[in-house]
Write a protein that holds these residues in place. Sequence first.
Motif, mmCIF file in Angstrom:
data_model
loop_
_atom_site.group_PDB
_atom_site.id
_atom_site.type_symbol
_atom_site.label_atom_id
_atom_site.label_comp_id
_atom_site.label_asym_id
_atom_site.label_seq_id
_atom_site.Cartn_x
_atom_site.Cartn_y
_atom_site.Cartn_z
ATOM 1 N N LYS A 50 0.583 -0.903 -0.044
ATOM 2 C CA LYS A 50 -0.022 0.169 0.590
ATOM 3 C C LYS A 50 0.509 0.983 -0.050
ATOM 4 N N ASN A 53 1.845 2.773 -3.469
ATOM 5 C CA ASN A 53 0.954 4.208 -4.239
ATOM 6 C C ASN A 53 0.343 5.003 -3.194
ATOM 7 N N LEU A 55 -1.096 4.947 -0.385
ATOM 8 C CA LEU A 55 -2.266 4.134 0.105
ATOM 9 C C LEU A 55 -2.287 4.669 1.989
ATOM 10 N N LEU A 58 -4.051 7.529 4.311
ATOM 11 C CA LEU A 58 -5.343 7.300 4.727
ATOM 12 C C LEU A 58 -5.438 7.200 5.747
ATOM 13 N N TYR A 59 -3.536 6.871 6.446
ATOM 14 C CA TYR A 59 -4.591 6.624 8.189
ATOM 15 C C TYR A 59 -3.514 7.343 9.011
ATOM 16 N N PRO A 60 -3.516 8.549 9.314
ATOM 17 C CA PRO A 60 -2.869 9.679 9.756
ATOM 18 C C PRO A 60 -1.883 9.387 10.950
ATOM 19 N N THR A 83 -3.137 11.397 -7.165
ATOM 20 C CA THR A 83 -4.057 11.031 -8.359
ATOM 21 C C THR A 83 -3.361 10.339 -9.355
ATOM 22 N N ARG A 86 -1.359 7.093 -8.478
ATOM 23 C CA ARG A 86 -2.308 6.326 -8.331
ATOM 24 C C ARG A 86 -2.272 5.314 -9.632
ATOM 25 N N LEU A 91 -4.194 -1.593 -8.851
ATOM 26 C CA LEU A 91 -4.529 -2.219 -7.206
ATOM 27 C C LEU A 91 -5.594 -3.863 -7.489
#
Lengths: 253, 281
Positions: A50, A53, A55, A58-60, A83, A86, A91
């Motif tokens: 992850k 790319n 991702l 997404l998890y701060p 974007t 990605r 995926l």
Amino acid sequence: MEDRTKIKIKDLNLSIGKQKILKDINLEIPEKKITVILGPSGCGKTTLLKSLNRLTDLYPDMRVSGNIMIDNVDILHTNEDITLLRQKMGLLSQRPYPLPMNIYNNVAFGLRISGRKKKRYLDKRVEHYLKMANLWDEVKDRLKDPASALSIGQQQRLCLARGLAVDPDIILADEPTSALDPISSEAIEKKFVELKQQYTIVMVTHVLRQARRIADYVVFMYLGEIIEQGTASEVFDNPKQDMTKQYLKGSFN
Amino acid sequence: MIIGLVIVILLPFILGIGLYIKSILLLEDQSLFQLLFSGDWRPLSGKFGFLPFIISSVWVTTIALMIAGPICLLTAVHLTQYAKPWVLKLMQPVIDILAGIPSVIFGVWGILVIVPFISDYLAPFLGKQTSGYSIIAGAIVLAVMVIPFILNILIEVFKTLPDELKEASLSLGATKWQTIKLVLLRKAFPGVISAFGLGVSRAFGETIAVLMVVGNVASIPKGLFQPGYPLPALIANNYGEMLSIPLYDSALMLAALVLFVVVMLFNMGSRFAISRLEEKV
């Protein structure tokens, strides 16, 4: 490695709070080959995939350091549009997550959001990519049905078609067959072997036999570290590290 | 334990049947259709037209939902998709506290703040005249009351959406906003509808706070700034003071039955929609 390097990871570290998920990852992934990341559950394989790319954004509370060079661009420190970045990577996740729309629109989604909206163009592309994912014959008469009506195996192929439709260079696959029956799994595996003509494929798995069947390169991970990497024959037939040997013998999982 | 369970299960049926038996007297006297669609409310002459009350209820509820719905939806999206996790953690008890405030307090607040605001500012601004006790006042108070209720459900709905769906959309090159608009909201749609549905069933039956600000005049309201008289207010205001007007108590029971049926239908419909959402996820 004699092949051209597509992705080069340097000193990648990733942690959540105080917990280190990835430790000093250094890795080169060759172009147009299947690179399989092997290892027991919870060893950071999925996180590594992850982070390719971003991702992880997404998890701060995730902290990432190091470099990931894709085509010589450091994607962790780039000004390039995330974007677009990605879109270079398709995926496939463990379970298929079709978008909440019909089959046609699932494939057309990526094309539409990047501004290609002409119906005739979309029709052609949708057909092309559904054929590429070996799904066209099964769905051509019901393109307007919701994607959730398909079987899991079909959904996974739909997700493949959807990912291919944005014309990526790289396919990231996170245990793409773990939720599938043997026949669907085989279909996906065969497809991957075909697709490596055009795409760089990075696949995470913990199914050893699957890795043996399709891998060109193998990366073995354990507890957030890379234990061993090399061509499939090097790693499978002649592992250097004890831990790899043990894992290949199936003594831990 | 089983007896307790049986009682709980039977309770709605007992209530419904009880109301029906009580309202039968009136139903034998006049047709249901006539009762529901006549605007003539003169209990002393035996005229029981429920239309003013039904229309008031529908107006107040609809407008309350039009105010509360978008606010809740935007807040829920922000809290679950944009805000830092600690904001959501902080907001949840705040929402619960808001949900736990007794409705009479909202009513007092409505009288002290909303009613004067409407008569002194909002209505003159729109070129209307009103005492402030009106449909719109009821709707605003009601909206504030159902916001925590709807918001709580919506937050749950958005939390059930799988992360992988978001990841799938982002990995196809969608921006965050495109992902929310085209994928997440669409996936959550049945849940959003049922949250609103449960909000409606809650709002439709809310009595005291609305009663305090809505004006309670038994004629069909002709505008938002006119007073209205919703069904629950009708029952609460008149039961116990109906003297011995024939059929009056039966009429109020029928009003209660109508309320009961409407609220139950919305409740069941919404729960059905939620269960379908869970199946799909």
